[in-house]
Write a protein that holds these residues in place. Structure first.
Motif, short mmCIF file in Angstrom:
data_model
loop_
_atom_site.label_atom_id
_atom_site.label_comp_id
_atom_site.label_asym_id
_atom_site.label_seq_id
_atom_site.Cartn_x
_atom_site.Cartn_y
_atom_site.Cartn_z
N GLU A 1 0.88 -1.16 0.00
CA GLU A 1 0.00 0.00 0.00
C GLU A 1 0.93 1.22 0.00
OE1 GLU A 1 -3.10 0.40 2.86
OE2 GLU A 1 -3.83 -1.64 2.57
N VAL A 2 0.78 2.06 -1.00
CA VAL A 2 1.65 3.23 -1.14
C VAL A 2 0.82 4.45 -1.49
CG1 VAL A 2 3.66 1.86 -1.88
CG2 VAL A 2 2.10 2.77 -3.61
N VAL A 3 1.47 5.60 -1.44
CA VAL A 3 0.88 6.82 -1.97
C VAL A 3 1.84 7.40 -2.99
CG1 VAL A 3 -0.52 7.36 0.07
CG2 VAL A 3 1.79 8.30 -0.12
N ARG A 4 1.27 7.97 -4.02
CA ARG A 4 2.07 8.73 -4.99
C ARG A 4 1.81 10.20 -4.68
NH1 ARG A 4 2.64 7.23 -10.95
NH2 ARG A 4 4.35 6.10 -10.02
N VAL A 5 2.88 10.90 -4.36
CA VAL A 5 2.81 12.30 -3.97
C VAL A 5 3.37 13.15 -5.08
CG1 VAL A 5 3.51 14.00 -2.23
CG2 VAL A 5 3.21 11.60 -1.58
N GLU A 6 2.58 14.10 -5.56
CA GLU A 6 3.08 15.11 -6.49
C GLU A 6 3.36 16.35 -5.66
OE1 GLU A 6 0.77 15.83 -10.00
OE2 GLU A 6 0.40 13.69 -10.29
N PHE A 7 4.58 16.87 -5.77
CA PHE A 7 4.97 18.00 -4.94
C PHE A 7 5.84 18.97 -5.72
CE2 PHE A 7 8.30 14.91 -4.58
CZ PHE A 7 9.48 15.62 -4.41
#
Length: 177
Positions: free
Chosen positions: A56-62
């Motif tokens: 389970e992951v998150v993709r973070v756009e920053f």
């Protein structure tokens, strides 16, 4: 012109990681999903078996001009336990592993440097894996913005709310307005 980079991070339950990282100034979006497994387009039910190999992951756009990748990782490490293998609290299994999935050599080097910097701040060794980013699959719609949509749910109150409180206590200067 604003730049955007991505980070794919797994700190156990993606609801927790999303709830923390979406509050940071410079974060444009956070998408919960799955990565690192053997089958394409896995479902939540499939990854919960622990047999697909996905985390389970998150993709973070920053925006790296607002928050650096290193600072994003410091918050990530401060708001989950990177010393437990395949577990976060009561959540157990390889799908809950601590992972940094890098998309560039620069991000790999930064991840390794942050781990080296933080290794003496924990009582046990950091077991977070640092691996080249595999294919990312967004989770089902009901997993997106879960904490924001369900703040009164018992899991949210017992597990996620304390992580958000810790974020506010230690990283107030990094929070979005």
């Amino acid at each position: 012109m604003a730049t955007t980079e991505t980070a794919t991070l797994g700190g156990g339950c993606f609801w927790c990681t999303e709830a923390v990282l979406e509050k940071l100034r410079g974060v444009k979006s956070v998408t919960s999903g799955y990565a690192g497994g053997k089958i394409p387009n896995p479902s939540y039910r499939e990854i919960c078996t622990g047999l697909t190999g996905h985390a389970e992951v998150v993709r973070v756009e920053f925006d790296p001009d607002v928050i650096s990748y290193a600072d994003l990782l410091r918050v990530f490490f401060a708001t989950h336990d990177p010393t437990t293998l395949n577990q976060q609290g009561a959540d157990r299994g390889t799908q809950y592993r601590s992972t940094i999935m890098y998309d560039s050599e620069e991000h790999r080097k930064t991840a390794e440097a942050v781990i080296e910097e933080l290794k003496d701040t924990f009582d046990r060794p950091i077991v977070t894996e640092v691996v080249e980013e595999p294919t990312f699959y967004p989770a089902e719609d009901y997993h997106q913005e879960y904490y924001r949509s369900n703040p009164g749910q018992p899991y949210c109150q017992a597990v996620i709310a304390p992580k958000v409180a810790k974020l506010r206590a230690h990283y107030l200067d990094k929070l979005a307005a």
